[in-house]
Design a protein around this motif. Structure first.
Motif, PDB file in Angstrom:
ATOM      1  N   ALA A 163       0.414  -0.584  -0.317  1.00  0.00           N
ATOM      2  CA  ALA A 163       0.095   0.082   0.029  1.00  0.00           C
ATOM      3  C   ALA A 163       1.150   0.958   0.197  1.00  0.00           C
ATOM      4  O   ALA A 163       0.462   1.931   0.029  1.00  0.00           O
ATOM      5  CB  ALA A 163      -0.925  -0.370   1.338  1.00  0.00           C
ATOM      6  N   SER A 164       1.768   0.682   0.794  1.00  0.00           N
ATOM      7  CA  SER A 164       2.816   1.819   0.768  1.00  0.00           C
ATOM      8  C   SER A 164       3.550   2.479  -0.586  1.00  0.00           C
ATOM      9  O   SER A 164       3.423   3.795  -1.005  1.00  0.00           O
ATOM     10  CB  SER A 164       3.492   2.421   1.903  1.00  0.00           C
ATOM     11  N   ALA A 165       3.724   1.548  -1.590  1.00  0.00           N
ATOM     12  CA  ALA A 165       4.067   1.676  -2.733  1.00  0.00           C
ATOM     13  C   ALA A 165       2.819   1.909  -3.716  1.00  0.00           C
ATOM     14  O   ALA A 165       3.632   2.055  -4.867  1.00  0.00           O
ATOM     15  CB  ALA A 165       4.273   0.472  -2.734  1.00  0.00           C
ATOM     16  N   GLY A 166       1.981   2.560  -3.408  1.00  0.00           N
ATOM     17  CA  GLY A 166       0.270   2.897  -4.047  1.00  0.00           C
ATOM     18  C   GLY A 166      -0.278   2.056  -4.595  1.00  0.00           C
ATOM     19  O   GLY A 166      -0.942   2.006  -5.577  1.00  0.00           O
ATOM     20  N   ASP A 167      -0.425   0.427  -4.093  1.00  0.00           N
ATOM     21  CA  ASP A 167      -0.984  -0.607  -4.671  1.00  0.00           C
ATOM     22  C   ASP A 167      -2.302  -0.133  -3.800  1.00  0.00           C
ATOM     23  O   ASP A 167      -2.184  -0.535  -3.132  1.00  0.00           O
ATOM     24  CB  ASP A 167      -0.520  -2.167  -4.237  1.00  0.00           C
ATOM     25  N   LEU A 168      -3.589   0.149  -5.109  1.00  0.00           N
ATOM     26  CA  LEU A 168      -4.544   0.283  -4.434  1.00  0.00           C
ATOM     27  C   LEU A 168      -5.266  -0.639  -4.193  1.00  0.00           C
ATOM     28  O   LEU A 168      -5.810  -1.046  -3.446  1.00  0.00           O
ATOM     29  CB  LEU A 168      -5.362   0.602  -5.457  1.00  0.00           C
ATOM     30  N   HIS A 169      -5.043  -2.204  -4.571  1.00  0.00           N
ATOM     31  CA  HIS A 169      -5.589  -3.035  -4.174  1.00  0.00           C
ATOM     32  C   HIS A 169      -4.998  -3.856  -2.984  1.00  0.00           C
ATOM     33  O   HIS A 169      -6.176  -4.262  -1.927  1.00  0.00           O
ATOM     34  CB  HIS A 169      -5.593  -4.621  -4.960  1.00  0.00           C
ATOM     35  N   ALA A 170      -3.952  -3.778  -2.138  1.00  0.00           N
ATOM     36  CA  ALA A 170      -3.354  -3.577  -1.642  1.00  0.00           C
ATOM     37  C   ALA A 170      -3.692  -2.550   0.234  1.00  0.00           C
ATOM     38  O   ALA A 170      -4.467  -3.559   0.613  1.00  0.00           O
ATOM     39  CB  ALA A 170      -1.644  -3.353  -0.963  1.00  0.00           C
ATOM     40  N   LEU A 171      -4.502  -1.450  -0.465  1.00  0.00           N
ATOM     41  CA  LEU A 171      -4.889  -0.186   0.099  1.00  0.00           C
ATOM     42  C   LEU A 171      -6.817  -0.921   0.991  1.00  0.00           C
ATOM     43  O   LEU A 171      -6.780  -1.420   2.023  1.00  0.00           O
ATOM     44  CB  LEU A 171      -4.553   0.425  -0.641  1.00  0.00           C
ATOM     45  N   PHE A 172      -6.926  -1.538  -0.320  1.00  0.00           N
ATOM     46  CA  PHE A 172      -8.814  -2.291  -0.238  1.00  0.00           C
ATOM     47  C   PHE A 172      -8.178  -3.511   1.094  1.00  0.00           C
ATOM     48  O   PHE A 172      -8.872  -3.647   2.008  1.00  0.00           O
ATOM     49  CB  PHE A 172      -8.719  -2.196  -0.752  1.00  0.00           C
ATOM     50  N   ASP A 173      -7.641  -3.984   0.941  1.00  0.00           N
ATOM     51  CA  ASP A 173      -7.236  -5.297   1.965  1.00  0.00           C
ATOM     52  C   ASP A 173      -6.349  -5.061   3.100  1.00  0.00           C
ATOM     53  O   ASP A 173      -7.200  -6.110   4.160  1.00  0.00           O
ATOM     54  CB  ASP A 173      -6.320  -6.697   0.681  1.00  0.00           C
ATOM     55  N   LEU A 174      -5.855  -4.372   3.399  1.00  0.00           N
ATOM     56  CA  LEU A 174      -5.754  -4.252   4.722  1.00  0.00           C
ATOM     57  C   LEU A 174      -6.731  -3.277   5.153  1.00  0.00           C
ATOM     58  O   LEU A 174      -6.970  -3.480   6.350  1.00  0.00           O
ATOM     59  CB  LEU A 174      -4.401  -2.638   4.206  1.00  0.00           C
TER      60      LEU A 174
END
Length: 418
Positions: A163-174
């Motif tokens: 998410a810190s690297a800008g991954d939107l899917h990871a942001l949602f999953d987190l």
């Protein structure tokens, strides 16, 4: 007979190795037999009953500790115990978070009954194999929680890096992981960040989070936005929200929309709404459709509807199916039905089962049954337990038993819809 073979003459074994091999097979077969439920061993167990009971209690203590750690921020202290989290809350957390499946929940309920018996000093009343079975199941459930907890810690680290690297899917999953864990404030902030970045799924997820917080107006707006975007789950959840607010007409329309989209959960929910309105024929048809689609809660709900109509035989059959499927409320309602029919022995057994599962009104109802039989001492003890648990009708019933009150009342009746 096999037990006698286990203690066969050792000199015979020394003379014949093939007999020793045969005996080994027989011993193994015997071990399998005594390991199956319902068959008692004549051999000394590896552990005493007390040791097994301690293992059971320790497993539950560890499960409770992990559940509190996982979901501690959204968990209140149990009002009826000194524990920081109740077993009912543990059950709910593990199911909602996907740590345990339906089969695990059934195992948990079985283990809880044994655990409660041990805690209440009734260890001798438990079959030794049932006790051992419960301890093993509790340990298996604990192992699942431990593995899940380790995986979640690793997943969080990974999601945060991505998410810190800008991954939107990871942001949602987190955000989803944090919501499940009870970190609501951070989860909301991350969902809003994902929504602003154009994540369509985050609109629906944020609506769910707000609805669980009771922020209905904000949740409704987001559900409607999700519906406009084309989210197929949003109509059902918005229907639930409106149903809880008593906006029946709007809720019914959305339930029907969800049903048309293939959401079988909406069958049972719409049936509940219609049953409350007295539209029994429509409700019954929907319950039966839900049952055909494999929705276990519909077994219980239809049984309640039929019992209310006086269709006791059909209701009894459905309650028994619900019990077999693991429904924890069905034993109490079936006990009520049987008690009304004068089938006291069956009703008493089911009330006691409901009490072991933590159903407080069953204390009062069983006390009423025992009082009618003249078993006043037992009834009084149960009324007092119900009063201690906060069941108000038991106050009048105890007064009546002691000659100081009005006629006995249940004050609860059957539990209704799900």
């Amino acid at each position: 007979m096999l037990a006698n073979l286990v203690t066969a003459d050792l000199t015979l074994l020394e003379r014949s190795s093939w007999i020793a091999g045969l005996l080994g097979v027989l011993v193994a077969a015997y071990s399998l037999l005594i390991g199956s439920r319902g068959i008692k061993s004549t051999l000394e167990p590896e552990e005493t009953r007390e040791q097994v009971a301690i293992r059971l209690i320790r497993a539950f203590a560890s499960i409770e500790k992990l559940a509190l750690k996982i979901h501690g921020r959204d968990t209140e202290r149990s009002p009826q115990t000194s524990r920081a989290i109740s077993l009912r809350q543990v059950r709910k957390i593990m199911l909602e978070m996907g740590v345990w499946g339906d089969a695990d929940i059934i195992s948990f309920d079985i283990a809880v009954r044994a655990r409660n018996a041990v805690v209440h000093g009734d260890i001798e009343g438990i079959d030794s194999l049932d006790l051992r079975y419960a301890a093993e199941k509790a340990q298996q459930l604990l192992s699942k929680v431990e593995r899940w907890s380790e995986e979640v810690v690793a997943a969080e680290r990974s999601y945060r890096r991505a998410a810190s690297a800008g991954d939107l899917h990871a942001l949602f999953d987190l955000a989803g992981l944090l919501m499940k864990r009870g970190d609501i404030e951070e989860a909301e902030a991350l969902y809003r960040q994902a929504v602003d970045a154009g994540d369509v799924a985050a609109v629906y997820s944020l609506a769910l989070l707000l609805a669980r917080q009771g922020r209905d107006e904000e949740a409704e707006a987001l559900y409607r936005r999700a519906i406009e975007i084309g989210d197929v789950a949003a109509p059902y959840n918005l229907a639930n929200l409106l149903d809880e607010q008593g906006r029946d007409e709007e809720a019914e329309a959305l339930y029907r929309r969800a049903i048309d989209a293939g959401d079988v959960s909406a069958l049972n929910s719409l049936a509940n709404l219609l049953a409350r309105q007295g539209r029994d024929e429509e409700a019954e048809a929907l319950y039966r459709r839900a049952i055909d689609a494999g929705r276990v809660p519909a077994l219980y709900s239809l049984a309640v509807l039929l019992a209310r109509q006086g269709r006791d035989e059909e209701a009894e059959a459905l309650y028994r199916r619900a019990i077999k499927a693991g429904d924890v409320a069905a034993p109490y309602n079936l006990a009520n039905l049987l008690a009304r029919q004068g089938r006291d022995e069956e009703a008493e057994a089911l009330y006691r089962r409901a009490i072991k599962a933590g159903r407080v009104p069953a204390l009062n109802s069983l006390a009423n049954l025992l009082a009618r039989q003249g078993r006043d001492e037992e009834a009084e003890a149960l009324y007092r337990r119900a009063i201690d648990a906060g069941h108000v009708p038991a106050l009048n019933n105890l007064a009546n038993l002691l000659g100081e009150g009005a006629d006995a009342v249940d004050g609860n009746g059957d539990s209704n819809w799900r």
